[in-house]
Structure formats: C-alpha cells, structure tokens
Scaffold this active site. Structure first.
Site: not given
Length: 710
Positions: A47, A441, A474, A570, A598
């Site tokens: 990350n 998206h 996820y 999150r 997610h």
C-alpha cells in the site's frame, strides 16, 4: 488550507495513512494468527509503495507550481509533504519494532527461523554459495552509479543493494593521490527467484534466508578488481503518473497542466535506506538519484516487506485464519435456470461469503442459451485467466451480440485491460473504450433474452469488479434482478456508453456525474425535514472513502439539524466526526479484518420506509463529478432487511472496528456489551443460518464467533 477548513476537514492523504496504520495494527494484533499478520505486513508495505508512487508524487509535482497557481490549492504542498514524512517515519519505527520483537520470535516459536548471512552454519553457507552460482549470477547485473540521473535504469519500488567500493590498484594511496571511491547498485532478483530460500536445517526446525542476503554474501564475485567497503539495502520509488483529472477541474486543471508540462516522468519520490548507512554514502545516493533530504526515508535492514506475500507456507493450520468456505445460496440453488429464478424475485450474492461462481454460471448460462440475444457488460479490473472473459468470448462465438465497455484508465490495470480488449475484439465482441475525461467505474451487466414475442431484460449490479480473484478477499455485494424498472434504466446506461449524445431521465438509478449528487442531497434534505418535525431521522453510510467537501458540508448541516449520521468508512475519511457545533451528531468507525471491506451502502431512514442504495462508487469528488457511477436501489423487502442486518452487524462490531475521530489515533471501539461481535464472522454465520434450514436460530452462532477468534 485555511484555518476554517482545517477545523472542518482532515487531509485525505494523512487520513489514508491513518487507514494504512489500521492495516499495520492487524500485523501487530496478537489475536490475529501469525501468518495472517505476515500477510498484513506485506499489504502495509505494498500500500505504501503505491501511495508514494501516486499520492506523494502528485504533491511533489504540485510543489513545483508557480506561487500564483499554488495559492489556488486548498493546501500548501510542502506542508503536506512534511506531515506525510513525519507520519511515515513514525509508522516505520513501529513496523521495524513489530518485526523484530513479535514476528521473528513468533516464527521461532513455531520452529521457523529467518536468518541472515552472518548466522549461517558451514553447511548452510555451502548451500548458499551453490545457489548463488547456479541461480543468482545468471540474472544479476551490477551497474556503477557515479553520475546524476543514474536512477533512470532503477526499477520502481524494487529492492536493490547499494555498494561502496574502491579500486584495488588505488587503495594503497601511493604518491599521495586521493583515494578513488566507486559506487554500484545491484537489483535483488525477487522478480525471478523466490524472495525466501529454504536452507538445510536440523530436525523439525526450518531455516530461511532472504535472497538479498545471499547476494550480499557473495557480492564480491561481481567486483573482483575492487575492495568492497560496505553494502546496504535500498529501494527507490518513482512518480507513477499524475492523475490530474482525478483531483482538479476547470481553469485550475489547465494551469496545473501548463505549469507541469515539462516535468520529468518517472522522477524519484522516495529513497528507503538502511538507517545505519554512513552520511557520505547517503549524500552520494541523493546526488545521483536527484533527491532532496525530504525524500529520504531511513528504515531497517529490509525494505520490501511486500515480498512477505510469498513467505513459505507453513502446514500448521493454527497459523492461519480458520477457513470460511463459500456458503451455498439455497434459493438460487433450488432453480435449474437463473432466468427462472429471476422471474420470481431479486437476489443478492455476497462475496466472498458466497461463491463468485453464481456470477460466472449466470454469464455462462446466458452465453449458451439460444434465447439470449445480447450481453452487455462494463469491465474495470479483470482477473488473470478470467472465466468471465472466456464466457463472453463463448457468447460471441454462439452468435450473441456481445458488447463490453473496457475502461483503459483503470490504474495499474491499463495494460491487462488492453490485452483483454483485443482478445474480445478478435472473438467478435464489440468493445467500447474509455472516454477522454470520464472513467467508467460502475459494475454492470445486462442480458437480453427473447421470451415469446418479447425481449426480457435481466440485470446484475455490483459494488465490486467482475474479478474472480479479488472476489475471494474483497467484501462485495451483487444483485441479480429482472425488475423492469431497473433493467430498463440499465439499458439507458448502456445506450449512453455506446453514444454519449443519448441522454435519458432516470427515476430509479442514481447516475453520476449527471444527477447522483443532487439525488443524494434530496435524500439528506428529506432526513433534515423529518428531524425538524421531531421525527426520527438517520443516515447510515458504508463506503471506502468520503472526501467530497460539498457532500461533507451537507452531512454537517444534517447533523446540526438533528439527523443521526453513522459512518462506516474503511479508508479515507476527510469528515471530522464529533466536533462540537459542527458534527456532534456524527459517529464514524472503520473496520479492517480478514476481508477488504469494499461494498458501498447508503441507507436513509425516510420516516420508517428506508431508502437503500448500493454502488461501486464512494463519496469522493472524482466519483460524484468526474466518473460514470451507478447507484442501484433495493426494492425487494427481504433484500432490504438483509442489507439492514448486514450494516447493523458492522455497526455493532467491537472487535475489529476502530473509532474515527479528530485525532485519527485508531483506538479500538469499546462496547458495554460483554458479547463480542466480529462483524465479518457474524455476517458469515448470519448467511449460514439464512440459507441453511437446519439452523433455526442465529443465537447459537455467538458460540461460533468465540471459537473463531472473535
């Protein structure tokens, strides 16, 4: 950022670092099985690498702007960069401490020893020498670095050894000539070899060594005409690309593009180095890599903890999370055809609690059904060896009209998506590509089937990607539906994707950037109106991130007018909860656990008749204003109850939930209740009860929660 704004918003990147610290918390949590903690170490490192590649690179570029342009920014780039570095250094110190004092001893307690080049026995050293000669030498090439821009050949975020050496002919310093130093760099070959190599051991004990330590042990082989003075591990991060359209718009965007037009692509953004490295060596690396002191991040002996994704597997099951095998969906399983099932009602499938095979089987059925005439889908991130891609190709070969919108601006998946796009085109699929200024998206699927003399539409809306791999880790929700109100408007979306001149009015779907923001404002205003009338008013939002200033202000307004606002965020949370006079009525938590949260869920109390929407888009400015996003309503009463139960379980979490506050200090949420609720495990047990008739009550699952580490 003005003083007024500082009190109302938290910087998005410092908030993201706070999220990544929650990942690090999982790595140090003794309740988490050891090998899962190692996984979180790898996630934290990976990350942070991406963060430096994108976010820090963006701030560094913005720091180069002319003063007049910088005044138009919300925050001073150099100030933000200093805060980022301060936070990262603090986290790194804790990371090293956890690794030395918890992870390594934990491995040793389980007869696993990670040793370095000075701890080898003679037998192990002989093994390492043979490994070096046969495996390492053929793929390693050292490069001397004694000039500026030597960074041009250095791979982004790859581990290297930096070597300081001296020509043997000059080391005696005869004739009072100054001693000549040389510097070289060698990539540690973790891309081509396993990062951790098993060594000969004794009995039950297993010994491993990092491949970089083998390279370090025999580095002399590459420099036989030199004296090796010192060798240290380093890692260089680069500017991945400045995604300006994600952050700015209008005249400011034009000014920034004009100012940064000649910036160096791939410029270094961070150098991680062993903190024991001498100052003179660091100074040389700064010079050749064209770095400032602010770009330097001192760390421990190792910098690539993301390599721990590939740490050798241990057979001891106690070192891993207890398996939660995908649960069956009894209602869908009772039908031989998905089309028959969807004629009855809508269905949710929750990943990874239930299998992604329900989705792939649906597409496969559509691909082979003679009555199906067309399939339309949006693709953002696709798995390697994708079954979904194979099903679409099969559908085209079966003479279906298949249309796939392929987003080529999906960050880090651009190349993979282009390869799949060509593969689909070669199979006869009509492929639509990215729009210049808009990312698509949303995650949508539409199947058109001839039934009698009419065409009936079947839809699938999802909070996550059409990706079989990520669906295993996820936490997402997909909805199958034949509801004409929804599938009709889903058809409108695909019409627009095929021809942006076709504009439609939407009464059920919320579509960005057209009207999603306005619709959410209407829903918030409705809660405000109810609160002012003395009615119960509540907004519950579950997202990855909330950053958009306008919608944050709208939530502040709602809170000040008596609306209860509950946030489950999150990652990035720029909203400041619990600020007196501003957000007293807002509470926020963040859940980081075995699965990556997610799904995005928006629940508005609506005077007891809840409005519920799900989406793949967050409340980020880019999602609401510069992306095509679709939020879909839940009309089926059973599914409404299921989503409310799911969100309530998350809100009750007192095991993995952290409180988000003004300090962003990630304290674990405390509860007066003695019952421990670990929401991800609790939801698994909820679905098990719901879809298994033999389980009459969820009460028995409290015992199961305790057994599973909650």
């Amino acid at each position: 950022m003005t003083q007024h704004k500082e009190k109302r918003y938290f910087n998005r990147d410092l908030s993201w670092l706070s999220f990544n610290y929650r990942v690090l918390q999982e790595a140090k949590d003794p309740r988490v099985p050891l090998y899962e903690r190692i996984k979180f170490f790898a996630i934290y490192s990976s990350n942070l690498d991406e963060f430096y590649r994108i976010r820090v690179a963006a701030w560094k570029n913005l720091a180069l702007l002319a003063k007049k342009t910088k005044k138009e920014l919300a925050e001073e780039p150099t100030v933000v960069l200093k805060e980022i570095k301060k936070t990262v250094l603090k986290h790194h110190a804790e990371l090293s401490d956890i690794f030395k004092k918890q992870i390594l001893p934990g491995l040793q307690e389980n007869n696993v020893y990670l040793i370095n080049e000075v701890e080898l026995t003679r037998q192990q050293e002989a093994f390492c020498r043979e490994y070096f000669l046969s495996k390492v030498i053929p793929i390693v090439k050292p490069v001397f670095i004694n000039r500026k821009k030597s960074h041009e050949f250095v791979e982004d975020n790859a581990p290297y050894l930096a070597i300081r050496l001296c020509d043997l002919d000059k080391k005696s310093n005869k004739g009072d000539k100054p001693r000549t130093w040389e510097h070289a760099i060698v990539q540690i070959p973790t891309n081509n070899l396993p990062p951790y190599i098993e060594l000969p051991g004794r009995g039950k004990k297993k010994y491993y060594i990092y491949v970089g330590d083998i390279l370090k042990l025999y580095i002399k082989h590459f420099f036989e005409e030199y004296e090796i003075i010192e060798t240290y591990a380093v890692k260089l991060s680069r500017d991945g690309e400045l995604y300006l359209e994600d952050e700015f718009s209008g005249s400011l965007l034009k000014k920034i593009k004009r100012s940064l037009g000649n910036r160096e692509h791939g410029a270094p953004t961070r150098l991680m180095y062993d903190r024991t490295m001498p100052k003179e060596f660091i100074k040389h690396l700064r010079h050749v890599f064209t770095l400032s002191t602010d770009d330097l991040i001192p760390a421990g002996r190792y910098h690539n903890y993301k390599d721990m994704f590939r740490f050798p597997i241990n057979e001891n099951k106690a070192l891993y999370d207890e398996p939660l095998p995908p649960l069956p969906h009894r209602e869908l399983d009772s039908y031989t055809s998905y089309f028959d099932a969807l004629k009855e009602r809508d269905y949710f499938v929750h990943y990874p609690y239930q299998s992604v095979n329900y989705l792939t089987n649906f597409i496969n059925e559509a691909a082979s059904d003679p009555a199906v005439k067309s399939i339309k889908i949006t693709l953002y991130r696709v798995a390697n060896n994708s079954k979904i891609i194979s099903a679409l190709i099969q559908a085209a070969q079966n003479k279906k009209q298949v249309t796939a919108f392929m987003e080529l601006k999906a960050r880090f998946d651009e190349e993979n998506n282009l390869v799949y796009a060509r593969e689909l085109e070669n199979a006869g699929v009509k492929v639509l590509y990215s729009f210049p200024l808009l990312k698509v998206h949303s995650k949508l699927l539409l199947v058109e089937r001839k039934e009698g003399e009419k065409i009936r539409r079947y839809g699938y809306f999802s909070t996550g990607n059409f990706n079989e791999q990520t669906s295993k880790i996820y936490s997402d929700t997909g909805m199958f539906t034949a509801n004409k109100l929804l599938t009709g408007e889903l058809g409108f979306v695909f019409e627009f994707l095929a021809d942006t001149r076709i504009m439609r009015d939407y009464k059920h779907l919320l579509v960005a950037p057209d009207h999603m923001r306005k619709d959410f404002y209407v829903f918030i205003d409705n809660e405000i109106k109810n609160a002012l009338k003395g009615k119960k008013a509540c907004i519950t939002l579950k997202m990855n991130s909330i950053q958009d200033p306008e919608i944050i202000e709208k939530l502040y307004e709602a809170a000040q007018d008596g609306v209860e606002v509950r946030l489950i965020i999150r990652g990035i949370c720029c909203l400041l909860p619990g600020v007196k006079g501003i957000s007293d009525n807002i509470k926020a938590i963040s859940i980081v656990d075995r699965y990556l949260e997610h799904s995005r869920v928006f629940i508005f109390h609506n005077d007891g008749d809840p409005r519920i929407y799900l989406s793949s888009g967050d409340w980020m400015e880019r999602n609401l204003s510069r992306r095509i996003e679709v939020a879909f309503p839940v009309y089926d009463e059973k599914l409404k109850a299921e989503i409310i139960d799911f969100v309530n379980l998350q809100w009750k979490d007192n095991v993995k939930a952290r409180v988000i506050n003004r300090l962003q200090n990630n304290t674990y949420r405390k509860s007066e209740s003695r019952t421990k609720v670990r929401s991800q495990v609790a939801f698994y047990e909820y679905l098990k009860s719901k879809h298994n008739p033999s389980l009459k009550s969820i009460k028995a699952d409290v015992v199961a929660l305790k057994k599973m580490g909650a």
